[in-house]
Design a protein around this motif. Structure first.
Motif, PDB file in Angstrom:
ATOM      1  N   LEU A   5       0.833  -1.206   0.000  1.00 26.94           N
ATOM      2  CA  LEU A   5       0.000   0.000   0.000  1.00 26.94           C
ATOM      3  C   LEU A   5       0.865   1.253   0.000  1.00 26.94           C
ATOM      4  N   GLY A   6       1.926   1.255   0.812  1.00 26.66           N
ATOM      5  CA  GLY A   6       2.807   2.419   0.880  1.00 26.66           C
ATOM      6  C   GLY A   6       3.523   2.678  -0.418  1.00 26.66           C
ATOM      7  N   VAL A   7       4.049   1.634  -1.039  1.00 28.91           N
ATOM      8  CA  VAL A   7       4.742   1.800  -2.316  1.00 28.91           C
ATOM      9  C   VAL A   7       3.757   2.264  -3.389  1.00 28.91           C
ATOM     10  N   PHE A   8       2.533   1.723  -3.355  1.00 25.12           N
ATOM     11  CA  PHE A   8       1.508   2.154  -4.315  1.00 25.12           C
ATOM     12  C   PHE A   8       1.212   3.645  -4.141  1.00 25.12           C
ATOM     13  N   MET A  22       2.980   0.652 -16.780  1.00 29.25           N
ATOM     14  CA  MET A  22       2.544  -0.441 -15.906  1.00 29.25           C
ATOM     15  C   MET A  22       3.011  -1.798 -16.447  1.00 29.25           C
ATOM     16  N   VAL A  23       2.969  -1.957 -17.773  1.00 32.65           N
ATOM     17  CA  VAL A  23       3.446  -3.207 -18.384  1.00 32.65           C
ATOM     18  C   VAL A  23       4.940  -3.383 -18.117  1.00 32.65           C
ATOM     19  N   PHE A  24       5.729  -2.322 -18.327  1.00 38.95           N
ATOM     20  CA  PHE A  24       7.171  -2.400 -18.076  1.00 38.95           C
ATOM     21  C   PHE A  24       7.464  -2.637 -16.602  1.00 38.95           C
ATOM     22  N   ALA A  25       6.726  -1.994 -15.724  1.00 41.43           N
ATOM     23  CA  ALA A  25       6.930  -2.185 -14.284  1.00 41.43           C
ATOM     24  C   ALA A  25       6.614  -3.622 -13.878  1.00 41.43           C
ATOM     25  N   THR A  26       5.533  -4.177 -14.420  1.00 43.27           N
ATOM     26  CA  THR A  26       5.165  -5.563 -14.108  1.00 43.27           C
ATOM     27  C   THR A  26       6.222  -6.533 -14.610  1.00 43.27           C
ATOM     28  N   LEU A  27       6.694  -6.316 -15.845  1.00 42.66           N
ATOM     29  CA  LEU A  27       7.760  -7.167 -16.370  1.00 42.66           C
ATOM     30  C   LEU A  27       9.034  -7.041 -15.535  1.00 42.66           C
ATOM     31  N   ASN A 145      -0.209  12.458   0.416  1.00 42.34           N
ATOM     32  CA  ASN A 145      -0.377  11.040   0.093  1.00 42.34           C
ATOM     33  C   ASN A 145       0.969  10.318  -0.010  1.00 42.34           C
ATOM     34  N   GLN A 146       1.975  10.990  -0.567  1.00 44.97           N
ATOM     35  CA  GLN A 146       3.299  10.385  -0.628  1.00 44.97           C
ATOM     36  C   GLN A 146       3.887  10.233   0.777  1.00 44.97           C
ATOM     37  N   GLY A 147       3.681  11.229   1.621  1.00 45.85           N
ATOM     38  CA  GLY A 147       4.134  11.137   3.007  1.00 45.85           C
ATOM     39  C   GLY A 147       3.471   9.980   3.727  1.00 45.85           C
ATOM     40  N   LEU A 148       2.165   9.808   3.498  1.00 42.69           N
ATOM     41  CA  LEU A 148       1.465   8.665   4.086  1.00 42.69           C
ATOM     42  C   LEU A 148       1.991   7.350   3.521  1.00 42.69           C
ATOM     43  N   GLY A 149       2.314   7.340   2.238  1.00 44.14           N
ATOM     44  CA  GLY A 149       2.884   6.146   1.613  1.00 44.14           C
ATOM     45  C   GLY A 149       4.228   5.786   2.214  1.00 44.14           C
ATOM     46  N   ILE A 150       5.070   6.792   2.426  1.00 44.13           N
ATOM     47  CA  ILE A 150       6.381   6.548   3.051  1.00 44.13           C
ATOM     48  C   ILE A 150       6.194   6.018   4.463  1.00 44.13           C
TER      49      ILE A 150
END
Length: 179
Positions: A5-8, A22-27, A145-150
């Motif tokens: 969740l945090g990385v997302f 997203m395709v490149f990230a998944t690969l 939101n990025q702070g919450l993710g971190i």
């Protein structure tokens, strides 16, 4: 779950979303995961340490790259592999090679002494530190939101570390209790 969740949250609110990305990230995740599991399995199968595995793996990787490089880099002429090189270019290539060696050695050492999952925890921790460092040192903007993710990612890493340490302690105490 908190780490994912945090990385997302960090990724979604940091960059522009695209299907191709997203395709490149998944690969990338799939290839990296397979590589890390393979490194751990080979290290245990061959009973070698990180330096020994790197010693045997590096020449094979170099040989494979020799066939791929001409498709992506110019070979002759200005800026080519066999063209004239400035001193700064030579220094940068050597520095890049040293850094690549150290990165591979650390990958093999961490996976060999822990697990591929623990290595990924280090990667997520590095990602969080990089974002925080960019904010503190270079005044890069950081959304709420990025702070919450971190925060969520770091709490997940802390929880993972806590559970792994408890697991190690319980396995040590079981070994001590055996007659």
């Amino acid at each position: 779950v908190p780490i994912t969740l945090g990385v997302f949250l960090n990724s979604y609110y940091d960059v522009k979303f695209s299907v191709l990305g997203m395709v490149f990230a998944t690969l990338g995740v799939l290839v990296t995961s397979l590589y890390q599991v393979w490194v751990g399995a080979k290290q245990h199968e061959l009973q070698v340490n990180s330096m020994q595995l790197l010693y045997y793996q590096a020449p094979m990787s170099s040989a494979m790259l020799l066939f791929i490089i001409p498709f992506f880099e110019p070979v002759f002429g200005e800026g080519g592999i066999f063209g004239p090189w400035t001193l700064s270019a030579v220094i940068m290539v050597l520095l890049s090679g040293i850094i690549a060696f150290m990165v591979n050695l650390s990958i093999y050492w961490i996976i060999g002494n822990t697990s591929p999952v623990t290595y990924n925890m280090f990667g997520h921790f590095k990602f969080c530190i990089t974002l925080l460092g960019g904010c503190l040192l270079f005044k890069d903007p950081l959304s709420v939101n990025q702070g919450l993710g971190i925060l969520c990612t770091l709490l997940g890493i802390l929880a993972y570390t806590h559970f792994k340490l408890n697991e190690q302690e319980s396995s040590k105490s079981k070994l001590v209790q055996r007659p």
